[in-house]
Design an enzyme around this catalytic site. Structure first.
Site, PDB file in Angstrom:
ATOM      1  N   GLY A 114    -105.277  13.980 -15.820  1.00  0.00           N
ATOM      2  CA  GLY A 114    -106.597  13.751 -16.402  1.00  0.00           C
ATOM      3  C   GLY A 114    -107.517  13.165 -15.356  1.00  0.00           C
ATOM      4  CG  ASN A 120    -108.648  12.135  -9.681  1.00  0.00           C
ATOM      5  OD1 ASN A 120    -109.410  12.673 -10.476  1.00  0.00           O
ATOM      6  ND2 ASN A 120    -108.806  12.198  -8.379  1.00  0.00           N
ATOM      7  CD  GLU A 203     -94.986   3.563 -22.608  1.00  0.00           C
ATOM      8  OE1 GLU A 203     -94.209   4.047 -23.422  1.00  0.00           O
ATOM      9  OE2 GLU A 203     -95.755   2.615 -22.856  1.00  0.00           O
ATOM     10  CG  ASP A 249    -113.786   4.278 -25.437  1.00  0.00           C
ATOM     11  OD1 ASP A 249    -114.526   4.888 -26.234  1.00  0.00           O
ATOM     12  OD2 ASP A 249    -113.652   4.608 -24.251  1.00  0.00           O
TER      13      ASP A 249
HETATM   14  N1  LIG Z   1    -100.346   6.777 -19.628  1.00  0.00           N
HETATM   15  C1  LIG Z   1    -100.801   8.019 -19.656  1.00  0.00           C
HETATM   16  N2  LIG Z   1     -99.964   9.046 -19.927  1.00  0.00           N
HETATM   17  C2  LIG Z   1    -100.427  10.322 -19.961  1.00  0.00           C
HETATM   18  N3  LIG Z   1    -101.700  10.669 -19.713  1.00  0.00           N
HETATM   19  C3  LIG Z   1    -102.575   9.690 -19.443  1.00  0.00           C
HETATM   20  C4  LIG Z   1    -102.173   8.324 -19.388  1.00  0.00           C
HETATM   21  N4  LIG Z   1    -103.250   7.573 -19.114  1.00  0.00           N
HETATM   22  C5  LIG Z   1    -104.278   8.426 -19.001  1.00  0.00           C
HETATM   23  N5  LIG Z   1    -103.890   9.698 -19.188  1.00  0.00           N
HETATM   24  C6  LIG Z   1    -104.744  10.900 -19.129  1.00  0.00           C
HETATM   25  O1  LIG Z   1    -105.848  10.653 -18.288  1.00  0.00           O
HETATM   26  C7  LIG Z   1    -107.077  10.652 -19.043  1.00  0.00           C
HETATM   27  C8  LIG Z   1    -108.035   9.615 -18.500  1.00  0.00           C
HETATM   28  O2  LIG Z   1    -107.438   8.338 -18.633  1.00  0.00           O
HETATM   29  P1  LIG Z   1    -108.293   7.064 -19.035  1.00  0.00           P
HETATM   30  O3  LIG Z   1    -109.054   7.385 -20.282  1.00  0.00           O
HETATM   31  O4  LIG Z   1    -107.442   5.868 -19.029  1.00  0.00           O
HETATM   32  O5  LIG Z   1    -109.249   7.027 -17.760  1.00  0.00           O
HETATM   33  P2  LIG Z   1    -110.789   6.729 -17.668  1.00  0.00           P
HETATM   34  O6  LIG Z   1    -111.123   6.708 -16.221  1.00  0.00           O
HETATM   35  O7  LIG Z   1    -111.100   5.510 -18.441  1.00  0.00           O
HETATM   36  O8  LIG Z   1    -111.352   8.028 -18.335  1.00  0.00           O
HETATM   37  P3  LIG Z   1    -112.672   8.165 -19.193  1.00  0.00           P
HETATM   38  O9  LIG Z   1    -113.791   8.172 -18.212  1.00  0.00           O
HETATM   39  O10 LIG Z   1    -112.458   9.496 -19.881  1.00  0.00           O
HETATM   40  O11 LIG Z   1    -112.659   7.037 -20.165  1.00  0.00           O
HETATM   41  C9  LIG Z   1    -106.630  10.431 -20.482  1.00  0.00           C
HETATM   42  O12 LIG Z   1    -107.566  10.893 -21.405  1.00  0.00           O
HETATM   43  C10 LIG Z   1    -105.305  11.183 -20.510  1.00  0.00           C
HETATM   44  O13 LIG Z   1    -105.536  12.558 -20.602  1.00  0.00           O
END
Ligand SMILES: Nc1ncnc2c1ncn2[C@@H]1O[C@H](COP(=O)(O)OP(=O)(O)OP(=O)(O)O)[C@@H](O)[C@H]1O
Length: 608
Positions: A114, A120, A203, A249
């Site tokens: 993601g 990333n 995790e 969120d």
């Molecule tokens: N522990 C995890 N296990 C599997 N996939 C994960 C995990 N953490 C994050 N992801 C993937 O990565 C994406 C982005 O993670 P996260 O939302 O924590 O990051 P962010 O930088 O805050 O993103 P956003 O800008 O969308 O809020 C998640 O929506 C998910 O698809």
């Protein structure tokens, strides 16, 4: 890269480009996917990477290997067997090539799972210890000042230290996660940083986002919806009642899961008319799940905050101060999560979100007034008990909104009410359900006004809706407590979106700095806290080979980590302003995803 992932990258990195490209000729009744979405997705599928770093490694390498594939037959004739094996090995190696992040040597990056605006997320394998597979969130420490933007392209550009506010934000997220230990919350395994990146080792939730599962299954059965929402609620109960923390969120993107094997249905039921798109979830097994969805884990604590200090047993930021306003304030904060829980439950059950309009102005009004309905025919077969529960969550007055305890005690959650079939029998005989829907939809045109069945981007609808909701509630709260002596610090902590909006380009003394510093302590205190734990702060000094990385996408250039929701609100507001300027010609383009589109096509014909 899956189509969903391509769409996701496109959505995240191309919001502004799409807004400029807005296909204003689409009507609310048009179910076809918008052209710009299609062409961009196709472009991405053809190999143009949206990722500044990985694009140079896996993107190019992969592209380079695609050509021989097209001519595979001839190639096989020309190349001896051992060479083929070497080519395959090389291709496999190149596919898994990711940037080499200093300080992450212990982990082998396996797959990109993601990406957010500044991060990333990778699936990774532990090369040294027994941690097995993990998820690693790599957050760039880019200087977000717009004047620095072009310097990213210059080879001699040396990245500046991250803004203190951004640093405080990421440390706050880590600090909060460090204290959490619950089966339905992603566990923090480690934290480290290099000169250019923060690394949050988490995790792994191997199933990924619930969002994709709603798209895949169209909507969830009541059993599966209950299975999911109860686990999210258990996580919230722990956060609210035991940790004094609010997530802020909760949305399908931040709800992750462990997959389970598909169990075929023992007694398959014939599909109802209009339900042809519903994908079989298989047998629901209590305590296990269905549709491949097992244990739920909530993630992304980037917007969360602590409202109650467990050590001092006082509301945060106001040691010893227990005036009713403060108690109320805490309740308001938690109620934001309850609203989100209602939005998620609604979406699970019918496949589209409760608040939607293509115009951001109208959407804002609907959220502010809590204007939603259980629209027929999509909700006809969903139990009254589920609808009752949702009504107690999507309730504008936070004082009347269910708390997490009330939620967990509701008959629908405990399956103590009538079954949907029993309810339906009763309702069919007296016609109450029909009357209920008819009264809501008396005006022929209004039925479309609540949610357009056009294709929308659920993610953005959630983001805009939540941001509007938070702003509304925090505004109300400010009115209530803002003028009372002794509470100013708390009010500062809990910034309104208006403040977030205007503070984005501020320096470190801006709202983000204050917000992060006040909860749960100053930045320095946070950093000190980090050092005093097992979480590593691995300062890797010296020359970082990846420092020539491309700048972040233009659409997000001036924003910092942890500001994504404020960012979308800012963009939305800008659109409203623009629209006003153009005298009503502009509409928010929420295209790019699938949920309403999938459910919209057939049932719309039924309502018409
Ligand atoms: N522990 C995890 N296990 C599997 N996939 C994960 C995990 N953490 C994050 N992801 C993937 O990565 C994406 C982005 O993670 P996260 O939302 O924590 O990051 P962010 O930088 O805050 O993103 P956003 O800008 O969308 O809020 C998640 O929506 C998910 O698809």
């Amino acid at each position: 890269m899956s189509t969903i992932q391509q769409l996701k990258n496109f959505i995240r990195h191309g919001k502004q480009a799409r807004a400029a490209n807005d296909d204003s000729t689409r009507t609310k009744h048009d179910h076809s996917p918008p052209n710009n979405h299609q062409s961009a997705a196709t472009k991405m599928a053809s190999g143009a990477s949206s990722d500044p770093e990985v694009g140079h490694s896996s993107g190019h390498q992969h592209h380079g290997h695609d050509a021989p594939h097209a001519d595979e037959h001839k190639a096989k004739k020309r190349v001896p067997d051992d060479n083929i094996a070497r080519l395959v090995a090389e291709e496999n190696a190149s596919r898994s090539k990711f940037p080499r992040y200093p300080g992450l040597e212990r982990w082998e990056l396996v797959e990109k799972m993601g990406d957010g605006a500044f991060s990333n997320v990778y699936r990774a394998r532990d090369l040294e210890g027994n941690a097995g597979e993990v998820a690693i969130k790599v957050v760039r420490k880019y200087e977000m000042n717009s004047q620095q933007g072009n310097k990213h392209l210059h080879p001699d550009f040396k990245p500046k230290a991250p803004k203190a506010a951004e640093r405080a934000n990421i440390l706050k997220e880590v600090q909060i996660m460090k204290t959490l230990d619950h089966p339905n919350i992603i566990r923090l395994i480690d934290f480290a940083e290099s000169r250019q990146y923060y690394y949050i080792i988490l995790e792994l939730a191997p199933g990924g986002e619930l969002f994709h599962q709603i798209v895949r299954l169209t909507y969830f059965s009541e059993d599966l919806s209950r299975h999911v929402i109860v686990q999210v609620a258990k996580a919230l109960e722990y956060l609210h009642e035991e940790r004094g923390t609010v997530h802020r969120d909760i949305k399908p993107e931040n709800i992750l899961f462990y997959p389970i094997p598909f169990t075929p249905t023992k007694n398959p039921m014939p599909k109802q008319p209009g339900d042809e798109d519903k994908v079989d979830e298989g047998e629901f097994i209590k305590g296990v799940g269905a549709g491949g969805i097992g244990q739920i884990k909530i993630a992304d604590f980037g917007l969360s905050k602590i409202v109650w200090d467990n050590q001092t047993m006082t509301p945060c930021g106001t040691v010893g101060y227990t005036a009713p306003e403060i108690v109320k304030d805490e309740r308001y904060s938690k109620s934001v999560d309850m609203w989100a829980l209602g939005c998620v439950l609604y979406t699970l059950l019918c496949g589209f979100p409760p608040f939607y309009d293509e115009s951001i102005e109208v959407l804002t009004e609907k959220v502010a007034k809590g204007q939603f309905t259980f629209l027929s025919p999509w909700w006809d077969d969903i139990s009254q008990s589920a609808q009752d529960l949702i009504s107690h969550l999507l309730c504008v007055d936070p004082e009347k909104r269910f708390t997490i305890r009330e939620f967990l005690a509701h008959p629908w959650i405990n399956e103590s009410g009538p079954t949907p079939r029993e309810e339906k029998r009763a309702l069919d005989s007296d016609g109450v359900l029909r009357a209920f829907d008819a009264s809501k939809l008396a005006d022929g045109d209004k039925r479309y006004d609540f949610r357009s069945p056009g294709a929308v981007n659920l993610r953005e609808v959630f983001d805009v809706g939540y941001a509007v909701h938070r702003q509304e509630e925090e505004g109300k709260r400010r009115k209530q407590v803002g003028n009372k002596a002794g509470v100013s610090r708390l009010v500062d902590v809990d910034a309104t979106l208006e403040e977030e909006d205007t503070s984005m380009d501020d320096d470190d003394s801006g709202e983000y700095g204050r917000k992060a510093a006040a909860v749960p302590g100053s930045t320095q205190q946070l950093e000190q806290g980090m050092r005093n734990t097992h979480i590593k702060d691995q300062e890797v000094r010296g020359r970082d080979p990846s420092r020539k990385a491309h700048p972040p996408p233009a659409a997000v250039e001036q924003k910092g980590y942890g500001q994504h929701s404020a960012q979308i609100t800012a963009a939305a507001r800008q659109q409203v302003r623009e629209r006003n300027r153009q005298k009503g010609a502009f509409e928010l383009n929420l295209d790019g995803a699938t949920l309403l589109g999938r459910r919209g096509a057939k049932p719309a014909a039924r309502v018409a």
